[in-house]
Motif scaffolding. Structure first.
Motif, PDB file in Angstrom:
ATOM      1  N   ILE A 193       0.847  -1.181   0.000  1.00 45.60           N
ATOM      2  CA  ILE A 193       0.000   0.000   0.000  1.00 45.60           C
ATOM      3  C   ILE A 193       0.887   1.237   0.000  1.00 45.60           C
ATOM      4  N   ALA A 194       0.452   2.291  -0.687  1.00 50.24           N
ATOM      5  CA  ALA A 194       1.210   3.542  -0.757  1.00 50.24           C
ATOM      6  C   ALA A 194       2.643   3.301  -1.234  1.00 50.24           C
ATOM      7  N   ASN A 195       2.782   2.410  -2.243  1.00 52.61           N
ATOM      8  CA  ASN A 195       4.072   2.135  -2.879  1.00 52.61           C
ATOM      9  C   ASN A 195       5.124   1.564  -1.932  1.00 52.61           C
ATOM     10  N   ARG A 196       4.648   0.820  -0.925  1.00 52.55           N
ATOM     11  CA  ARG A 196       5.586   0.205   0.006  1.00 52.55           C
ATOM     12  C   ARG A 196       5.016  -1.135   0.471  1.00 52.55           C
ATOM     13  N   TRP A 197       5.928  -2.085   0.729  1.00 56.64           N
ATOM     14  CA  TRP A 197       5.518  -3.376   1.266  1.00 56.64           C
ATOM     15  C   TRP A 197       5.455  -3.305   2.791  1.00 56.64           C
ATOM     16  N   TYR A 198       4.428  -3.937   3.350  1.00 52.97           N
ATOM     17  CA  TYR A 198       4.292  -4.018   4.802  1.00 52.97           C
ATOM     18  C   TYR A 198       4.088  -5.479   5.209  1.00 52.97           C
ATOM     19  N   MET A 199       4.584  -5.817   6.379  1.00 52.62           N
ATOM     20  CA  MET A 199       4.422  -7.155   6.928  1.00 52.62           C
ATOM     21  C   MET A 199       3.833  -7.058   8.339  1.00 52.62           C
ATOM     22  N   VAL A 200       2.683  -7.674   8.535  1.00 55.82           N
ATOM     23  CA  VAL A 200       2.120  -7.818   9.875  1.00 55.82           C
ATOM     24  C   VAL A 200       2.586  -9.168  10.413  1.00 55.82           C
ATOM     25  N   TYR A 201       3.351  -9.150  11.494  1.00 52.93           N
ATOM     26  CA  TYR A 201       3.896 -10.409  12.020  1.00 52.93           C
ATOM     27  C   TYR A 201       3.448 -10.629  13.464  1.00 52.93           C
ATOM     28  N   GLN A 202       3.361 -11.896  13.852  1.00 52.87           N
ATOM     29  CA  GLN A 202       2.981 -12.270  15.211  1.00 52.87           C
ATOM     30  C   GLN A 202       4.235 -12.418  16.060  1.00 52.87           C
ATOM     31  N   CYS A 203       4.129 -12.105  17.347  1.00 53.37           N
ATOM     32  CA  CYS A 203       5.337 -12.128  18.168  1.00 53.37           C
ATOM     33  C   CYS A 203       4.993 -12.337  19.642  1.00 53.37           C
ATOM     34  N   SER A 204       6.040 -12.700  20.395  1.00 54.25           N
ATOM     35  CA  SER A 204       5.880 -12.949  21.822  1.00 54.25           C
ATOM     36  C   SER A 204       7.216 -12.807  22.526  1.00 54.25           C
ATOM     37  N   ARG A 205       7.191 -12.420  23.783  1.00 52.48           N
ATOM     38  CA  ARG A 205       8.401 -12.425  24.606  1.00 52.48           C
ATOM     39  C   ARG A 205       8.474 -13.675  25.468  1.00 52.48           C
ATOM     40  N   ARG A 206       7.402 -14.509  25.422  1.00 56.12           N
ATOM     41  CA  ARG A 206       7.323 -15.664  26.306  1.00 56.12           C
ATOM     42  C   ARG A 206       7.306 -16.992  25.559  1.00 56.12           C
ATOM     43  N   HIS A 207       6.567 -17.069  24.436  1.00 54.04           N
ATOM     44  CA  HIS A 207       6.299 -18.342  23.781  1.00 54.04           C
ATOM     45  C   HIS A 207       6.849 -18.386  22.351  1.00 54.04           C
ATOM     46  N   ILE A 208       7.194 -19.595  21.909  1.00 52.58           N
ATOM     47  CA  ILE A 208       7.547 -19.819  20.515  1.00 52.58           C
ATOM     48  C   ILE A 208       6.299 -19.807  19.643  1.00 52.58           C
ATOM     49  N   ASP A 209       5.239 -20.473  20.105  1.00 53.16           N
ATOM     50  CA  ASP A 209       4.035 -20.606  19.270  1.00 53.16           C
ATOM     51  C   ASP A 209       2.761 -20.333  20.068  1.00 53.16           C
ATOM     52  N   TYR A 210       2.690 -19.200  20.712  1.00 51.37           N
ATOM     53  CA  TYR A 210       1.456 -18.762  21.357  1.00 51.37           C
ATOM     54  C   TYR A 210       1.505 -17.241  21.463  1.00 51.37           C
ATOM     55  N   PRO A 211       1.579 -16.556  20.305  1.00 46.96           N
ATOM     56  CA  PRO A 211       1.824 -15.112  20.303  1.00 46.96           C
ATOM     57  C   PRO A 211       0.641 -14.319  20.841  1.00 46.96           C
ATOM     58  N   ASP A 212       0.952 -13.220  21.496  1.00 42.71           N
ATOM     59  CA  ASP A 212      -0.088 -12.382  22.076  1.00 42.71           C
ATOM     60  C   ASP A 212      -0.199 -11.029  21.386  1.00 42.71           C
ATOM     61  N   ARG A 213       0.595 -10.831  20.332  1.00 38.56           N
ATOM     62  CA  ARG A 213       0.674  -9.484  19.753  1.00 38.56           C
ATOM     63  C   ARG A 213       1.042  -9.548  18.270  1.00 38.56           C
ATOM     64  N   PHE A 214       0.569  -8.556  17.511  1.00 39.35           N
ATOM     65  CA  PHE A 214       1.013  -8.316  16.139  1.00 39.35           C
ATOM     66  C   PHE A 214       1.819  -7.026  16.110  1.00 39.35           C
ATOM     67  N   HIS A 215       2.851  -7.031  15.269  1.00 38.60           N
ATOM     68  CA  HIS A 215       3.589  -5.800  15.007  1.00 38.60           C
ATOM     69  C   HIS A 215       3.789  -5.690  13.488  1.00 38.60           C
ATOM     70  N   VAL A 216       4.452  -4.628  13.051  1.00 34.69           N
ATOM     71  CA  VAL A 216       4.574  -4.337  11.620  1.00 34.69           C
ATOM     72  C   VAL A 216       6.016  -4.009  11.264  1.00 34.69           C
ATOM     73  N   ALA A 217       6.444  -4.478  10.098  1.00 25.38           N
ATOM     74  CA  ALA A 217       7.716  -4.082   9.493  1.00 25.38           C
ATOM     75  C   ALA A 217       7.430  -3.628   8.068  1.00 25.38           C
ATOM     76  N   TRP A 218       8.338  -2.850   7.482  1.00 24.65           N
ATOM     77  CA  TRP A 218       8.138  -2.363   6.119  1.00 24.65           C
ATOM     78  C   TRP A 218       9.391  -2.599   5.274  1.00 24.65           C
ATOM     79  N   SER A 219       9.177  -2.601   3.944  1.00 30.19           N
ATOM     80  CA  SER A 219      10.281  -2.840   3.013  1.00 30.19           C
ATOM     81  C   SER A 219       9.985  -2.173   1.681  1.00 30.19           C
ATOM     82  N   ASP A 220      11.039  -1.780   0.995  1.00 28.94           N
ATOM     83  CA  ASP A 220      10.897  -1.235  -0.365  1.00 28.94           C
ATOM     84  C   ASP A 220      11.246  -2.261  -1.433  1.00 28.94           C
TER      85      ASP A 220
END
Length: 305
Positions: A193-220
């Motif tokens: 969107i808006a001439n840029r790639w975005y990634m919504v990724y799941q993440c956690s500070r506690r678990h390998i496979d039980y994420p409690d949050r989404f965050h975003v990264a971007w790339s050209d």
């Protein structure tokens, strides 16, 4: 919409414990009346991608579907479905299948599994190449346990069947110790969107496979990724007692009528007393949710003008 469904196949016979499988199903809407909020209809031919024989690489489960339209080596346009196969004997692997009838049926690649002990996040077909994002970590094969943190890698290939021959690149690392994504960054879904790639990724500070949050990264360029710096969380699991109070996975974002909509998988019981700290507590189940935000609000959150 492709979904992961879990259920029983009693007609298989044998040990009843072996009747439970994850498979891929298809939901649809009429394009003229499409609404992100649905309603969705179930395709009568479900499941459209099902587990293999008991001894196969995907004989137990088939999940984490990652479909992408692309041109396969014979020049034919096809829907390529990367997925995670789970066997009874050897754990998880990356596999793929093709569809030439709009996703109503699939043929699995003869070279499956493409690589062991990894699962797909997303795939993008761009300028004749497949960009396949996947999660990986150090793994003790004897004990079948991870020995490191879960991170996101990228393989770029003109042919999905040659995935194993493609050099891997680390594109999204875990954060500093104690940060919200210090244990795992996985499940990233990519959109433009808006001439840029975005990634919504799941993440956690506690678990390998039980994420409690989404965050975003971007790339050209789909290769170099930068995490958004914003103290305000992008998206979090629901509060205690909500249907998505436990873990959340695979935030799939698309634009529609000036807004961004995100489908995601959530786990929870929707009842008081559920222990949110422990993965997959009894009484919980997986369902699909929808969230939305305006394009302008999203770009401002990302720090984009």
């Amino acid at each position: 919409m492709f979904i992961r469904g879990s259920g029983f196949f009693p007609e298989e016979g044998g040990d009843p414990r072996d009747h439970y499988h994850d498979s891929i199903g298809l939901l649809y809407q009429e394009s003229e009346t499409f609404s992100p909020r649905g309603p969705w209809k179930e395709f009568p031919g479900n499941p459209i991608l099902v587990h293999g024989e008991r001894t196969a690489y995907d004989g137990k489960h088939l999940l984490d579907c990652t479909p992408v339209w692309g041109t396969v080596p014979d020049g034919q346009n096809a829907l390529v479905m990367f997925y995670k196969g789970v066997s009874y004997e050897h754990g998880a692997c990356l596999a793929a299948a093709y569809s030439t009838d709009l996703g109503r049926s699939f043929e699995k690649l003869s070279r499956n599994p493409l690589q062991s002990f990894i699962g797909p996040c997303d795939a993008i077909f761009h300028e004749g190449l497949f960009y396949v994002f996947y999660g990986d970590m150090k793994y003790d094969t004897a004990k079948r346990k991870p020995t490191d943190k879960l991170k996101t890698y990228l393989a770029i290939t003109p042919d999905p069947a040659k995935f194993a021959e493609t050099p891997r690149r680390l594109v999204l690392d875990t954060g500093p110790e104690g940060s919200f994504d210090s244990m795992s960054v996985h499940g990233g879904r990519v959109f433009r969107i808006a001439n840029r790639w975005y990634m919504v990724y799941q993440c956690s500070r506690r678990h390998i496979d039980y994420p409690d949050r989404f965050h975003v990264a971007w790339s050209d360029d789909l290769v170099t990724w930068t995490k958004v710096t914003n103290e305000q969380p992008f998206f979090q699991r629901g509060p205690s007692g909500a249907w998505d109070e436990g873990g959340i996975w695979f935030g799939e974002v698309f634009e529609h009528d000036g807004s961004l909509y995100m489908y995601y998988e959530g786990w929870g019981s929707g009842k008081p007393g559920y222990d949110r700290r422990r993965p997959y507590q009894p009484g919980g189940r997986s369902q699909t949710g929808l969230a939305s935000v305006s394009v302008d609000t999203f770009l401002r959150w990302c720090g984009q003008p």
